[in-house]
Design a protein around this motif. Structure first.
Motif, PDB file in Angstrom:
ATOM      1  N   GLN A 176      -4.304  -3.386  -0.015  1.00 39.19           N
ATOM      2  CA  GLN A 176      -3.621  -4.169   1.012  1.00 39.19           C
ATOM      3  C   GLN A 176      -2.113  -3.948   0.987  1.00 39.19           C
ATOM      4  OE1 GLN A 176      -6.294  -4.877   3.031  1.00 39.19           O
ATOM      5  NE2 GLN A 176      -5.239  -6.787   3.474  1.00 39.19           N
ATOM      6  N   ASP A 177      -1.575  -3.577  -0.161  1.00 44.18           N
ATOM      7  CA  ASP A 177      -0.139  -3.330  -0.247  1.00 44.18           C
ATOM      8  C   ASP A 177       0.301  -2.244   0.726  1.00 44.18           C
ATOM      9  OD1 ASP A 177       0.077  -5.184  -2.315  1.00 44.18           O
ATOM     10  OD2 ASP A 177      -0.119  -3.665  -3.885  1.00 44.18           O
ATOM     11  N   MET A 178      -0.564  -1.247   0.919  1.00 38.83           N
ATOM     12  CA  MET A 178      -0.199  -0.123   1.774  1.00 38.83           C
ATOM     13  C   MET A 178       0.045  -0.569   3.218  1.00 38.83           C
ATOM     14  SD  MET A 178      -0.119   2.581  -0.187  1.00 38.83           S
ATOM     15  CE  MET A 178       0.611   1.452  -1.376  1.00 38.83           C
ATOM     16  N   TYR A 179      -0.728  -1.552   3.683  1.00 39.64           N
ATOM     17  CA  TYR A 179      -0.534  -2.035   5.050  1.00 39.64           C
ATOM     18  C   TYR A 179       0.791  -2.779   5.198  1.00 39.64           C
ATOM     19  CZ  TYR A 179      -5.427  -0.841   5.825  1.00 39.64           C
ATOM     20  OH  TYR A 179      -6.620  -0.159   5.926  1.00 39.64           O
ATOM     21  N   ALA A 180       1.127  -3.589   4.197  1.00 39.13           N
ATOM     22  CA  ALA A 180       2.389  -4.328   4.243  1.00 39.13           C
ATOM     23  C   ALA A 180       3.583  -3.376   4.189  1.00 39.13           C
ATOM     24  CB  ALA A 180       2.450  -5.323   3.088  1.00 39.13           C
ATOM     25  N   ILE A 181       3.512  -2.396   3.308  1.00 39.89           N
ATOM     26  CA  ILE A 181       4.599  -1.419   3.191  1.00 39.89           C
ATOM     27  C   ILE A 181       4.722  -0.603   4.475  1.00 39.89           C
ATOM     28  CG2 ILE A 181       5.341   0.665   1.962  1.00 39.89           C
ATOM     29  CD1 ILE A 181       3.986  -0.587  -0.553  1.00 39.89           C
ATOM     30  N   ALA A 182       3.588  -0.249   5.060  1.00 41.32           N
ATOM     31  CA  ALA A 182       3.598   0.502   6.319  1.00 41.32           C
ATOM     32  C   ALA A 182       4.199  -0.326   7.451  1.00 41.32           C
ATOM     33  CB  ALA A 182       2.176   0.920   6.680  1.00 41.32           C
TER      34      ALA A 182
END
Length: 229
Positions: A176-182
């Motif tokens: 899920q971190d990848m979506y927030a960073i994106a």
């Protein structure tokens, strides 16, 4: 266009056929088709379908992309954002993150207050293991699967966020971190959405009904107003 049909009725076959037909007339060397799925199994099945057609094989490489929404987010947004800030990616995996978080918590005095607080929570281990970034107003905040039992400005709250960011700097992330960073990357660099949308003028999303709110919001930011079909 939204295509709906019962399971086993041939939707994936139709996707493969559509891509094979597109491949016959595709001439651009810099713009491609973006095919997004939810699982690697679905992605592999789509690739297998188009490989059967000679013309379809050209869609297996640049400038086209066939993969999961997670891999798309990682490849075009999250990974460039992390590396652009001098960071690195060692692993993106929830289980690996949970193990690293628990190990880090037990080291030294940096997280003494957090250890004490989580020790008195029945789900303390899960609160730590499920810590994830969310994008709020262009900034990354740290949350968990439920409301935290301490304020963000408290000592435990500060240590909770510090541990999360320490693991991020070490290159250890949850999916899920990848979506927030994106999402933060798109907010800070709005031209990226136009660039990606221009790169992929045709987008095909398999199993749209399985797209969650976070994924849909991200895809809408990228393709919603850029002219992609």
């Amino acid at each position: 266009m939204d295509l709906q049909a019962a399971p086993g009725s041939g939707k994936t076959s139709l996707v493969g056929l559509k891509l094979a037909l597109l491949a016959k007339g595709w001439t651009s060397a810099t713009q491609g088709v973006c095919v997004l799925s939810h699982t690697n199994t679905a992605k592999d099945e789509i690739k297998q379908r188009i490989t059967a057609a000679t013309a379809g094989r050209r869609f297996l490489g640049y400038p086209h992309f066939i993969g999961t929404i997670q891999s798309f987010t990682h490849t075009f947004l999250a990974a460039p954002a992390i590396r652009g800030q001098g960071g690195r990616i060692v692993v993106v995996d929830d289980a690996a993150y949970a193990a690293a978080a628990q190990r880090t918590l037990m080291k030294g005095w940096d997280y003494a207050n957090l250890r004490s607080t989580l020790k008195h929570q029945q789900d303390g281990e899960r609160l730590l293991s499920d810590a994830q970034f969310v994008c709020d107003g262009g900034e990354l905040n740290v949350v968990s699967y439920r409301s935290l039992p301490f304020r963000s400005e408290s000592k435990s709250g500060g240590e909770f966020a510090a541990l999360k960011r320490r693991l991020a700097w070490a290159g250890i992330f949850r999916f899920q971190d990848m979506y927030a960073i994106a999402e933060r990357h798109l907010i800070r660099a709005p031209h990226l959405a136009r660039a990606i949308s221009s790169r992929f003028p045709f987008v095909l999303l398999d199993e749209m009904q399985d797209t969650d709110t976070l994924q849909l919001r991200l895809l809408d930011k990228v393709f919603g107003s850029g002219g992609a079909q």
